[in-house]
Design an enzyme around this catalytic site. Structure first.
Site, PDB file in Angstrom:
ATOM      1  N   CYS A  65      34.179  14.816  20.380  1.00  0.00           N
ATOM      2  CA  CYS A  65      35.238  15.740  19.959  1.00  0.00           C
ATOM      3  C   CYS A  65      36.608  15.224  20.370  1.00  0.00           C
ATOM      4  O   CYS A  65      37.601  15.423  19.659  1.00  0.00           O
ATOM      5  CB  CYS A  65      34.994  17.118  20.558  1.00  0.00           C
ATOM      6  SG  CYS A  65      35.000  17.141  22.372  1.00  0.00           S
ATOM      7  N   HIS A  81      35.143  21.097  25.147  1.00  0.00           N
ATOM      8  CA  HIS A  81      35.293  20.764  23.730  1.00  0.00           C
ATOM      9  C   HIS A  81      36.775  20.557  23.429  1.00  0.00           C
ATOM     10  O   HIS A  81      37.646  21.144  24.076  1.00  0.00           O
ATOM     11  CB  HIS A  81      34.722  21.901  22.885  1.00  0.00           C
ATOM     12  CG  HIS A  81      34.572  21.584  21.426  1.00  0.00           C
ATOM     13  ND1 HIS A  81      34.140  20.355  20.960  1.00  0.00           N
ATOM     14  CD2 HIS A  81      34.798  22.344  20.315  1.00  0.00           C
ATOM     15  CE1 HIS A  81      34.089  20.383  19.631  1.00  0.00           C
ATOM     16  NE2 HIS A  81      34.490  21.575  19.215  1.00  0.00           N
ATOM     17  N   ASN A  97      38.280  22.833  13.863  1.00  0.00           N
ATOM     18  CA  ASN A  97      37.118  22.369  14.611  1.00  0.00           C
ATOM     19  C   ASN A  97      36.518  21.132  13.937  1.00  0.00           C
ATOM     20  O   ASN A  97      36.979  20.714  12.868  1.00  0.00           O
ATOM     21  CB  ASN A  97      36.082  23.495  14.716  1.00  0.00           C
ATOM     22  CG  ASN A  97      35.125  23.299  15.879  1.00  0.00           C
ATOM     23  OD1 ASN A  97      35.205  22.326  16.622  1.00  0.00           O
ATOM     24  ND2 ASN A  97      34.207  24.234  16.045  1.00  0.00           N
TER      25      ASN A  97
END
Length: 356
Positions: free
Chosen positions: A168, A302, A322
């Site tokens: 991520c 994240h 995202n």
């Protein structure tokens, strides 16, 4: 007349007709009830837990799930049922009220710990450098617009899917660089996350990394190639940079920002473009749509991209991009309430880079 006609009919025929009509009515009622339940569940209403086996079989079919054994399938069903309980609890949470809804998605057979381990990737490497300059934003926030979104200016690239590669950090970092490139050149490009995964010597590829160290490694490497030239494969490999292919973006610096409150983040977002940020993803797993008001803040794991903010039904929110595909959330995006440090979004310093 109708009474006479009815008397003339054979009694056994009347009984048969009555049975058929009643049966059809019952089938119709049951079908309507099942369809209504499924429809309500799809919209984020409460799932009927007695129908958990049916939901699970539909989930397995819809998401092409393949389990290696009956034991594995039973384990996944148990986790799935636990997630249904949590989804129901969240959808009935008065804190979120009608603003956020949750539903079954492709992650519903995973525990939170499994998802965090496989589908996030923010972690601290053993060696951490810090070349980014720290800036303290201690001035009062400007009175900017109530609504602002870089997507509306076509400065945000498409939703990506990191898959089960814990990178991520690479996706969020390059998403911000892609937006800065679009702000400068008025065109969108997709940069190579795989280059960072393979060639960043500080971060740990699909095993995790940090945002500001990724900026520093891009500077060390001299730049980033396009996704087309160095495509994503979703696993760690040896660095395969082709020096004959050009870097399309290079960086000359990076900044980390200390802010007195979330309101100042709006000024920074409008000034520098979309911002990569660290969050706790545990509470967004089953997110479907709306503004999340209650979100865990138990540790950052994240990285996502802040692209905008606004107000809906009197609730001020942030918009994040995202990296779980466009079949998750609001076409790949999610929203959280402002000024409550939702998901720990301001626990770490925001970072941005400076294009060459």
């Amino acid at each position: 007349m109708y009474a006479n006609a009815l008397v003339c009919l054979n009694p056994s025929f009347i009984k048969l007709q009555f049975h058929i009509v009643c049966t059809m009515n019952i089938i119709g009622i049951v079908t309507l009830a099942l369809c209504s339940a499924a429809s309500a569940a799809d919209e984020g209403a409460a799932y009927n837990l007695q129908r958990a086996p049916d939901y699970f079989e539909s989930f397995v079919e819809n998401y092409n799930k393949n389990y290696t054994s009956d034991w594995e399938k039973n384990k996944r069903y148990s986790i799935f049922k636990d997630n249904l309980h949590e989804i129901n609890a969240k959808n009935g949470n008065a804190t979120d009220g009608p603003t956020a809804t949750y539903k079954i998605n492709k992650f519903s057979d995973l525990s939170k710990s499994e998802l965090i381990a496989k589908f996030t990737g923010l972690s601290i490497p053993e060696r951490v450098s810090n070349f980014c300059k720290t800036i303290i934003l201690n001035q009062p926030p400007d009175k900017g617009p109530l609504h602002f979104d870089w997507r509306e200016q076509n400065k945000v690239t498409s939703i990506k899917n990191q898959g089960a590669c814990g990178a991520c950090w690479a996706f969020a970092t390059l998403a911000s660089v892609e937006s800065q490139f679009a702000m400068r050149h008025n065109r969108l490009i997709d940069l190579s996350e795989q280059q960072l995964i393979d060639c960043d010597s500080v971060d740990m590829g699909c095993n995790g990394g940090l945002l500001h160290t990724a900026f520093e490694e891009i500077m060390r490497m001299g730049g980033v190639q396009t996704e087309l030239d160095y495509p994503f494969v979703g696993r760690n490999r040896r660095c395969g940079l082709d020096r004959h292919r050009p870097y399309v973006v290079s960086l000359v610096g990076c900044y980390r920002y200390v802010m007195v409150n979330e309101e100042k983040l709006k000024d920074l977002l409008r000034a520098v473009g979309p911002i990569p940020m660290a969050i706790d993803a545990a509470d967004i797993v089953n997110y479907y749509r709306g503004v999340i008001s209650s979100c865990e803040n138990n540790g950052l794991n994240h990285a996502v991209l802040l692209v905008g903010y606004g107000v809906e039904n009197g609730v001020p929110y942030w918009v994040f991009k995202n990296t779980w595909g466009d079949d998750w959330g609001e076409n790949g995006y999610f929203r959280v309430r402002q000024n409550v440090n939702a998901c720990g979004m301001v626990n770490d310093l925001a970072s941005t880079a400076v294009l060459a």
